[in-house]
Motif scaffolding. Structure first.
Motif, mmCIF file in Angstrom:
data_model
loop_
_atom_site.group_PDB
_atom_site.id
_atom_site.type_symbol
_atom_site.label_atom_id
_atom_site.label_comp_id
_atom_site.label_asym_id
_atom_site.label_seq_id
_atom_site.Cartn_x
_atom_site.Cartn_y
_atom_site.Cartn_z
ATOM 1 N N TYR A 1 25.870 58.153 66.755
ATOM 2 C CA TYR A 1 26.033 56.782 66.282
ATOM 3 C C TYR A 1 26.426 56.844 64.819
ATOM 4 O O TYR A 1 25.678 57.372 63.999
ATOM 5 C CB TYR A 1 24.734 55.987 66.455
ATOM 6 N N ALA A 2 27.595 56.348 64.479
ATOM 7 C CA ALA A 2 28.079 56.406 63.104
ATOM 8 C C ALA A 2 28.906 55.155 62.802
ATOM 9 O O ALA A 2 30.125 55.154 62.916
ATOM 10 C CB ALA A 2 28.912 57.663 62.885
ATOM 11 N N PRO A 3 28.251 54.049 62.433
ATOM 12 C CA PRO A 3 28.993 52.811 62.188
ATOM 13 C C PRO A 3 29.998 52.934 61.053
ATOM 14 O O PRO A 3 30.987 52.209 61.033
ATOM 15 C CB PRO A 3 27.909 51.780 61.859
ATOM 16 N N GLU A 4 29.782 53.875 60.122
ATOM 17 C CA GLU A 4 30.750 54.043 59.043
ATOM 18 C C GLU A 4 32.063 54.627 59.565
ATOM 19 O O GLU A 4 33.108 54.476 58.940
ATOM 20 C CB GLU A 4 30.182 54.899 57.911
ATOM 21 N N LEU A 5 32.032 55.284 60.715
ATOM 22 C CA LEU A 5 33.245 55.805 61.331
ATOM 23 C C LEU A 5 33.873 54.795 62.288
ATOM 24 O O LEU A 5 35.019 54.951 62.693
ATOM 25 C CB LEU A 5 32.951 57.101 62.090
ATOM 26 N N ASN A 6 33.139 53.778 62.665
ATOM 27 C CA ASN A 6 33.611 52.763 63.590
ATOM 28 C C ASN A 6 33.074 51.408 63.123
ATOM 29 O O ASN A 6 32.038 50.937 63.603
ATOM 30 C CB ASN A 6 33.134 53.082 65.012
ATOM 31 N N PRO A 7 33.775 50.759 62.171
ATOM 32 C CA PRO A 7 33.253 49.537 61.550
ATOM 33 C C PRO A 7 32.933 48.398 62.507
ATOM 34 O O PRO A 7 32.117 47.546 62.190
ATOM 35 C CB PRO A 7 34.371 49.129 60.585
ATOM 36 N N GLU B 1 31.098 48.496 64.916
ATOM 37 C CA GLU B 1 29.674 48.591 65.235
ATOM 38 C C GLU B 1 28.848 47.639 64.369
ATOM 39 O O GLU B 1 27.863 47.070 64.824
ATOM 40 C CB GLU B 1 29.165 50.018 65.062
ATOM 41 N N LEU B 2 29.244 47.476 63.102
ATOM 42 C CA LEU B 2 28.533 46.547 62.214
ATOM 43 C C LEU B 2 28.679 45.112 62.708
ATOM 44 O O LEU B 2 27.734 44.328 62.654
ATOM 45 C CB LEU B 2 29.052 46.685 60.783
ATOM 46 N N HIS C 1 32.869 45.773 55.624
ATOM 47 C CA HIS C 1 31.732 46.664 55.420
ATOM 48 C C HIS C 1 30.410 45.919 55.477
ATOM 49 O O HIS C 1 29.381 46.469 55.135
ATOM 50 C CB HIS C 1 31.867 47.413 54.093
ATOM 51 N N HIS D 1 29.396 43.365 53.646
ATOM 52 C CA HIS D 1 28.915 42.805 52.389
ATOM 53 C C HIS D 1 29.364 41.350 52.278
ATOM 54 O O HIS D 1 30.476 41.001 52.649
ATOM 55 C CB HIS D 1 29.469 43.596 51.203
#
Length: 86
Positions: free
Chosen positions: A30-36, A38-39, A78, A80
């Motif tokens: 699980y890596a939301p920074e690699l697959n935005p 997901e956020l 991201h 924010h």
């Protein structure tokens, strides 16, 4: 759409060996920074879709669409907060 991804098995090493064009990349589960996206889904599940019990699939689709619109107008990719135009 590509083929489904599955974990490598011990016998799969031979499939990769000798393929100059093929690079094996190990990714975290699980890596939301690699697959935005997901956020975005995380936000939708916590807000618009939380405890939603629609009578029809269209109810879920509408709530999802409204949540995506709200999220993309008030957040950048991201997650924010950004000021909303007045």
């Amino acid at each position: 759409m590509g083929r489904p991804v599955r974990p490598l098995e011990p016998g799969d090493a031979g499939l990769v060996a000798g393929q100059d064009w093929l690079t094996l990349e190990r990714l975290p589960a699980y890596a939301p920074e690699l697959n935005p996206v997901e956020l975005l889904w995380s936000s939708l599940k916590k807000r618009e879709l939380a405890n939603l019990a629609g009578d029809h699939l269209a109810d879920v689709a509408d709530a999802t669409e409204q949540g995506i619109h709200a999220s993309t107008t008030t957040h950048n990719f991201h997650g924010h907060s950004t000021p909303t135009p007045s």
